[in-house]
Design an enzyme around this catalytic site. Structure first.
Site, short mmCIF file in Angstrom:
data_model
loop_
_atom_site.label_atom_id
_atom_site.label_comp_id
_atom_site.label_asym_id
_atom_site.label_seq_id
_atom_site.Cartn_x
_atom_site.Cartn_y
_atom_site.Cartn_z
N CYS A 1 -0.13 5.27 8.15
CA CYS A 1 1.24 5.13 8.69
C CYS A 1 1.81 6.39 9.34
O CYS A 1 2.61 6.29 10.26
CB CYS A 1 2.20 4.58 7.65
SG CYS A 1 2.37 5.60 6.19
N LYS B 1 1.78 -0.69 -5.83
CA LYS B 1 2.74 0.01 -4.97
C LYS B 1 3.72 -1.00 -4.42
O LYS B 1 3.35 -1.95 -3.73
CB LYS B 1 2.01 0.72 -3.83
CG LYS B 1 2.96 1.42 -2.87
CD LYS B 1 2.23 2.23 -1.82
CE LYS B 1 3.22 2.87 -0.87
NZ LYS B 1 2.57 3.67 0.17
N ARG C 1 7.26 -3.37 5.41
CA ARG C 1 5.94 -3.35 4.78
C ARG C 1 5.75 -4.49 3.76
O ARG C 1 4.90 -4.43 2.89
CB ARG C 1 5.72 -2.02 4.07
CG ARG C 1 5.87 -0.78 4.95
CD ARG C 1 5.00 0.35 4.45
NE ARG C 1 5.37 1.67 4.90
CZ ARG C 1 5.23 2.14 6.15
NH1 ARG C 1 4.73 1.36 7.09
NH2 ARG C 1 5.59 3.38 6.44
N LYS D 1 3.89 2.88 -8.48
CA LYS D 1 4.81 3.57 -7.58
C LYS D 1 5.86 2.61 -7.06
O LYS D 1 5.50 1.51 -6.64
CB LYS D 1 3.99 4.13 -6.41
CG LYS D 1 4.79 4.81 -5.33
CD LYS D 1 3.88 5.25 -4.24
CE LYS D 1 4.73 5.87 -3.16
NZ LYS D 1 4.02 6.07 -1.94
N SER E 1 10.21 9.99 -3.49
CA SER E 1 11.22 10.78 -2.79
C SER E 1 12.66 10.34 -3.08
O SER E 1 13.54 11.18 -3.27
CB SER E 1 10.96 10.72 -1.28
OG SER E 1 10.94 9.38 -0.83
C1 PBG Z 1 2.26 6.20 2.84
C2 PBG Z 1 3.04 6.66 1.69
C3 PBG Z 1 4.42 6.49 1.42
C4 PBG Z 1 4.69 7.23 0.28
C5 PBG Z 1 3.49 7.79 -0.13
N1 PBG Z 1 2.49 7.41 0.73
C6 PBG Z 1 5.47 5.82 2.18
C7 PBG Z 1 5.43 4.38 2.42
O1 PBG Z 1 4.64 3.62 1.85
O2 PBG Z 1 6.24 3.98 3.27
C8 PBG Z 1 6.05 7.40 -0.36
C9 PBG Z 1 6.20 8.61 -1.19
C10 PBG Z 1 7.60 8.93 -1.55
O3 PBG Z 1 8.57 8.20 -1.24
O4 PBG Z 1 7.77 9.97 -2.18
N2 PBG Z 1 1.87 4.89 2.85
#
Ligand code: PBG
Length: 324
Positions: A122, A195, A217, A248, A274
């Protein structure tokens, strides 16, 4: 036995008692620090959505990694911000890619620091999706080969572990086969197995410039309403050869961490993402909560739920807190 015979407060009356009966401990060994690599020299772009974090050129990234290593943090997780994006995410798997460069330098300067690389497209695709796009559809099977290529190029650069975060079906097996065929049988896979499609990733997408340019997504990441599905996802990844299973985000999904802990015997990683970081930082800045205390409480809670390790933007701060 009831009150007054039973008095749970007896064992809380002083610090020594509390230490003796403490069920969960947090140590620096539990932390993995995510870092963002970008091209250049001397670059340290503040990430406004994640105060205290930066897009770092490799020289500065090494400095931060040294600090983490000095505090005893065993591992970092690398994300790349490429120079150019295209429909196939080519920069994710080129030898000269930013993550590959950062990995080579880190392994050269800090050979004992574990370097884990995020495997996803991504950040590298112009449409911002984690897989190849066919019209409005994210093409699962066509993506697998590119993910395996990405993981292989990272292993060739010296990555100690690879962590697929794309949520395509079958990617763990594909990556395992490719690594094995190329003599990387010793490189473990930390699979982002459960996830969720979470708004808590918002601050990260600003940091990594990886927001999808159309749609969202939801066709590949999990529905926040589902728990049984997490068990199925995790079971599949275990069967495909994952070495570590990730859940996650962490805090809103501690029930999932707890459930997966009961279902499987592999190590579990939880990603304190994050948005979880940003909320604590923002409320602390407003003077509404004590950010340090909330940080430590959050991290111990993730451990208590059953995680063996935590990916967290708090890694350095929490390690300093534990040291002091
Ligand atoms: C990439 C990815 C993401 C995160 C980690 N790897 C973003 C997403 O899936 O949009 C998020 C990490 C975070 O928010 O700290 N696929």
């Amino acid at each position: 036995m009831l009150f007054p015979d039973s008095r749970p407060r007896r064992l809380r009356q002083n610090d020594a008692f509390r230490r003796m009966v403490r069920e969960t401990t947090l140590t620096v060994d539990d932390f993995i620090l995510p870092l963002f690599a970008i091209k250049g020299k001397g670059v340290k772009n503040p990430i406004h959505t994640m105060p205290g974090h930066y897009q770092l050129s490799v020289d500065n990234l090494v400095k931060t990694a040294k600090k983490a290593y000095g505090l005893g943090i065993p591992a970092v997780m690398l994300f790349g911000i490429p120079e150019k994006k295209d429909p196939l995410g080519t920069s994710a798997y080129t030898k000269g890619g930013i993550v590959q460069k950062a990995t080579r330098t880190l392994k050269d300067k800090l050979p004992d620091l574990v370097v884990i690389t995020d495997v996803c497209l991504c950040q590298y695709t112009d449409h911002g999706h984690c897989g190849i796009v066919d019209g409005q559809i994210i093409d699962n099977d066509a993506t697998l080969d590119l993910l395996a290529k990405t993981a292989l190029s990272q292993a060739q650069a010296g990555a100690d572990m690879v962590a697929p975060s794309d949520m395509m079906d079958g990617r763990v097996a594909e990556i395992r086969n490719t690594l094995d065929e190329n003599d990387f049988t010793n490189v473990p896979i930390m699979s982002y197995a459960a996830k969720y499609c979470s708004a808590f990733y918002g601050p990260f997408r600003a940091a990594a410039d990886s927001a999808p340019q159309f749609g969202d997504r939801r066709t590949y990441q999990m529905d926040p309403a589902n728990a049984l599905e997490a068990v199925r996802e995790v079971t599949l990844d275990v069967e495909e050869g994952a070495d570590i299973i990730m859940v996650k985000p962490a805090l809103p999904y501690l029930d999932i961490v707890c459930r997966i802990r009961e279902e499987i015997d592999l190590p579990i990683a939880a990603y304190n993402v994050s948005g979880e970081y940003a909320m604590i930082k923002a409320a602390d800045k407003m003077g509404w909560i004590d950010g340090k205390k909330v940080m430590m409480e959050t991290l111990i809670s993730i451990k208590r739920a059953g995680a063996d390790m935590i990916l967290t933007y708090f890694a350095i701060e929490a390690a300093e807190e534990l040291r002091d």
